[in-house]
Structure formats: structure tokens, C-alpha cells
Design an enzyme around this catalytic site. Structure first.
Site, PDB file in Angstrom:
ATOM      1  N   LYS A 141       0.834  -1.217   0.000  1.00 15.60           N
ATOM      2  CA  LYS A 141       0.000   0.000   0.000  1.00 15.60           C
ATOM      3  C   LYS A 141       0.864   1.260   0.000  1.00 15.60           C
ATOM      4  CE  LYS A 141      -1.913  -0.841   3.970  1.00 15.60           C
ATOM      5  NZ  LYS A 141      -1.499  -2.191   4.385  1.00 15.60           N
ATOM      6  N   ARG A 146      -9.134   1.119   8.657  1.00 14.56           N
ATOM      7  CA  ARG A 146      -8.770  -0.264   8.953  1.00 14.56           C
ATOM      8  C   ARG A 146      -9.885  -0.996   9.696  1.00 14.56           C
ATOM      9  NH1 ARG A 146      -2.925   0.442   8.708  1.00 14.56           N
ATOM     10  NH2 ARG A 146      -1.874  -1.501   9.124  1.00 14.56           N
ATOM     11  N   ARG A 156      11.718  -1.761  10.471  1.00 16.78           N
ATOM     12  CA  ARG A 156      10.656  -1.177  11.272  1.00 16.78           C
ATOM     13  C   ARG A 156      10.511  -2.007  12.534  1.00 16.78           C
ATOM     14  NH1 ARG A 156       5.342  -0.046   7.884  1.00 16.78           N
ATOM     15  NH2 ARG A 156       4.507  -1.269   9.593  1.00 16.78           N
ATOM     16  N   ARG A 171      -0.163  -8.623  13.266  1.00 18.27           N
ATOM     17  CA  ARG A 171      -0.670  -7.632  12.309  1.00 18.27           C
ATOM     18  C   ARG A 171      -1.526  -8.300  11.249  1.00 18.27           C
ATOM     19  NH1 ARG A 171       4.827  -5.429  10.600  1.00 18.27           N
ATOM     20  NH2 ARG A 171       3.719  -4.286   8.994  1.00 18.27           N
TER      21      ARG A 171
HETATM   22  P1  ADP Z   1       1.228  -2.196   7.839  1.00 18.17           P
HETATM   23  O1  ADP Z   1       0.052  -1.950   6.956  1.00 18.17           O
HETATM   24  O2  ADP Z   1       2.424  -2.663   7.074  1.00 18.17           O
HETATM   25  O3  ADP Z   1       0.936  -3.045   9.026  1.00 18.17           O
HETATM   26  P2  ADP Z   1       1.219   0.600   8.792  1.00 18.17           P
HETATM   27  O4  ADP Z   1       2.436   1.427   8.702  1.00 18.17           O
HETATM   28  O5  ADP Z   1       0.056   0.996   7.963  1.00 18.17           O
HETATM   29  O6  ADP Z   1       1.743  -0.852   8.460  1.00 18.17           O
HETATM   30  O7  ADP Z   1       0.733   0.499  10.316  1.00 18.17           O
HETATM   31  C1  ADP Z   1       1.596   0.153  11.372  1.00 18.17           C
HETATM   32  C2  ADP Z   1       0.833   0.081  12.700  1.00 18.17           C
HETATM   33  O8  ADP Z   1       0.252   1.372  13.012  1.00 18.17           O
HETATM   34  C3  ADP Z   1      -0.352  -0.886  12.732  1.00 18.17           C
HETATM   35  O9  ADP Z   1       0.042  -2.202  13.042  1.00 18.17           O
HETATM   36  C4  ADP Z   1      -1.239  -0.236  13.828  1.00 18.17           C
HETATM   37  O10 ADP Z   1      -0.766  -0.532  15.113  1.00 18.17           O
HETATM   38  C5  ADP Z   1      -1.051   1.242  13.606  1.00 18.17           C
HETATM   39  N1  ADP Z   1      -2.062   1.805  12.655  1.00 18.17           N
HETATM   40  C6  ADP Z   1      -1.803   2.360  11.435  1.00 18.17           C
HETATM   41  N2  ADP Z   1      -2.950   2.759  10.849  1.00 18.17           N
HETATM   42  C7  ADP Z   1      -3.956   2.448  11.712  1.00 18.17           C
HETATM   43  C8  ADP Z   1      -5.375   2.578  11.663  1.00 18.17           C
HETATM   44  N3  ADP Z   1      -5.996   3.120  10.612  1.00 18.17           N
HETATM   45  N4  ADP Z   1      -6.091   2.140  12.728  1.00 18.17           N
HETATM   46  C9  ADP Z   1      -5.497   1.594  13.804  1.00 18.17           C
HETATM   47  N5  ADP Z   1      -4.167   1.417  13.902  1.00 18.17           N
HETATM   48  C10 ADP Z   1      -3.390   1.837  12.869  1.00 18.17           C
END
Ligand code: ADP
Length: 218
Positions: free
Chosen positions: A16, A91, A163, A174
Site C-alpha cells: 500500500k 482499517r 521497522r 498484524r
Molecule cells: P502495515 O500496513 O504494514 O501493518 P502501517 O504502517 O500501515 O503498516 O501500520 C503500522 C501500525 O500502526 C499498525 O500495526 C497499527 O498498530 C497502527 N495503525 C496504522 N494505521 C492504523 C489505523 N488506521 N487504525 C489503527 N491502527 C493503525
């Protein structure tokens, strides 16, 4: 690009962020990544960062009201007036309903949603192999797209970092959070008639090319 808001859906590791970045560059609109905003807050140890850190390290979602607040604030900035990309948000169904309400309140139509689909074994390789430049944010992968010199960015010599949540146990959490809370959004947006499915098992450049072609017509 038809819609005011473009949403990227997909499991962790689906690409993404990589694709959103390409599309944002192409259309010169901002990429709003809740993951990036949260990671920055953790780094700076702001109250938001302190509240989110434990959840992120556990691979769990940060509470809806926290992320919705972040997005609302970011979308109100002037650079988002001509359109924006949401990457990693929504999400949950509650977050998706929030987006709908927010767009409606601003007199905008429905978002356009791109769901990037990738096989689970490939997701794992992508996540465990991911490295990010600490200076420019360029993303590498030790399996598929290694830097010329190990641990160093090709573009600016910046140090490449893992990360904190790209370790095996957190990755598993996740993926579970995705299956339990986020994958339901596919049906939510399909029912709204705004979902476009993207084959995400290819290399990033090929996916980006197809996406830009689609968005230029759609
Ligand atoms: P990925 O999609 O690779 O897991 P992201 O960088 O989008 O990585 O998100 C990393 C972390 O940040 C998630 O595991 C969560 O803890 C938090 N996070 C990010 N976006 C959201 C969201 N929209 N709602 C809740 N938690 C979020």
C-alpha cells in the site's frame, strides 16, 4: 482520478505504502499514511506517540478515536483541498464510516478504493525483508529489491532500518488484525460499488504502471 479521496486497502506487506507513494507523486496530491504519522509521533515521544506505541509494537490496532482524530486534523490542512490518498486508513468498519461522514460533510462524493491482493507467503517475505531509509524513507527489500551496498540507501547513503514491528511475532499479530478487523472493508466498499481489485503479486513497478493507467481513465 475521479474521486477526491483515494483509499489503499490491503494486508500488511501488500505494498500500500509503496503504491500510494507513486500515485501521490503522479497526481501531486498528499499521501496520508496513518502508520507514518504514528511512527513519527512515537519517535518524537508526543502524547499521541506514547499512547500508540504499545499497540503498534504488539501488532494491534490503535483505537479508532485516536486514528480518526489524526486523519481529520491532517485532512483539514490546505494541501489536501484538491484531493488526497489514505494509506493504512480506514482499517475498521467504524473508521470507514467516519471517512464517509467526513467526505459528506465536506461535500465530496464517495472515495475510490484500491484493494491490493497478495498471497500470504509472499506477504511474509516482504515484511521480514523490508528495510527503510532513515533519511528519505525509500523502501528496499533484502529478498527482492536489495540496496547496492548492504544497509545503505542507494539514493542518499542514509542508514537502512528495520521497522520495529517487522519482526515475526508482531507480523503474525498484524496479519491477524487484518483478517479480523480490516478485511471486512472489502465487502463494505464492494457494496458501495467503489472497489477496484489490484493483483499485487507482481513487482512494484508493474503494479504502479497498471494502477496509474486505471486511475487516469477512471
Ligand atoms: P502495515 O500496513 O504494514 O501493518 P502501517 O504502517 O500501515 O503498516 O501500520 C503500522 C501500525 O500502526 C499498525 O500495526 C497499527 O498498530 C497502527 N495503525 C496504522 N494505521 C492504523 C489505523 N488506521 N487504525 C489503527 N491502527 C493503525
Amino acid at each position: 482520478m475521479r474521486a477526491h479521496a483515494l483509499i489503499f486497502l490491503g494486508a500488511p506487506g501488500a505494498g500500500k505504502g509503496t503504491q500510494a507513494r507513486e500515485v501521490a507523486r503522479h497526481f501531486t496530491i498528499p499521501q496520508v499514511s496513518t502508520g507514518d504519522i504514528l511512527r513519527e509521533a512515537v519517535k518524537r515521544q508526543t502524547p499521541l506517540g506514547l499512547a500508540a506505541k504499545a499497540k503498534m509494537e504488539a501488532g494491534a490496532l490503535v483505537p479508532d478515536e485516536v486514528v480518526c482524530g489524526i486523519v481529520e486534523e491532517r485532512i483539514d490542512e490546505t494541501d489536501c483541498q484538491k484531493g488526497f490518498i489514505l494509506d493504512g486508513f480506514p482499517r475498521t468498519i467504524a473508521q470507514a464510516q467516519f471517512v464517509d461522514r467526513m467526505l459528506q460533510a465536506k461535500g465530496r462524493g464517495l472515495p475510490q478504493v484500491l484493494d491490493i491482493e497478495v498471497d500470504e507467503d509472499l506477504l511474509l517475505k516482504r515484511l521480514t525483508g523490508r528495510r527503510t531509509c532513515s533519511v528519505c524513507g525509500e523502501i528496499y527489500n533484502v529478498h527482492f529489491n536489495p540496496p547496492k551496498a548492504e544497509g545503505i540507501c542507494d539514493k542518499d547513503g542514509g542508514k537502512l532500518l528495520y521497522r520495529a514491528d517487522d519482526n515475526e511475532q508482531t507480523i503474525r499479530q498484524r496479519l491477524e488484525a487484518y483478517h479480523k478487523q480490516t478485511s471486512a472493508l472489502i465487502e463494505f466498499y464492494r457494496a458501495q460499488g467503489v472497489l477496484h481489485e489490484v493483483e499485487g503479486n507482481n513487482d512494484p513497478a508493474a503494479i504502479a504502471k497498471g494502477l496509474l493507467e486505471f486511475l487516469s481513465q477512471a
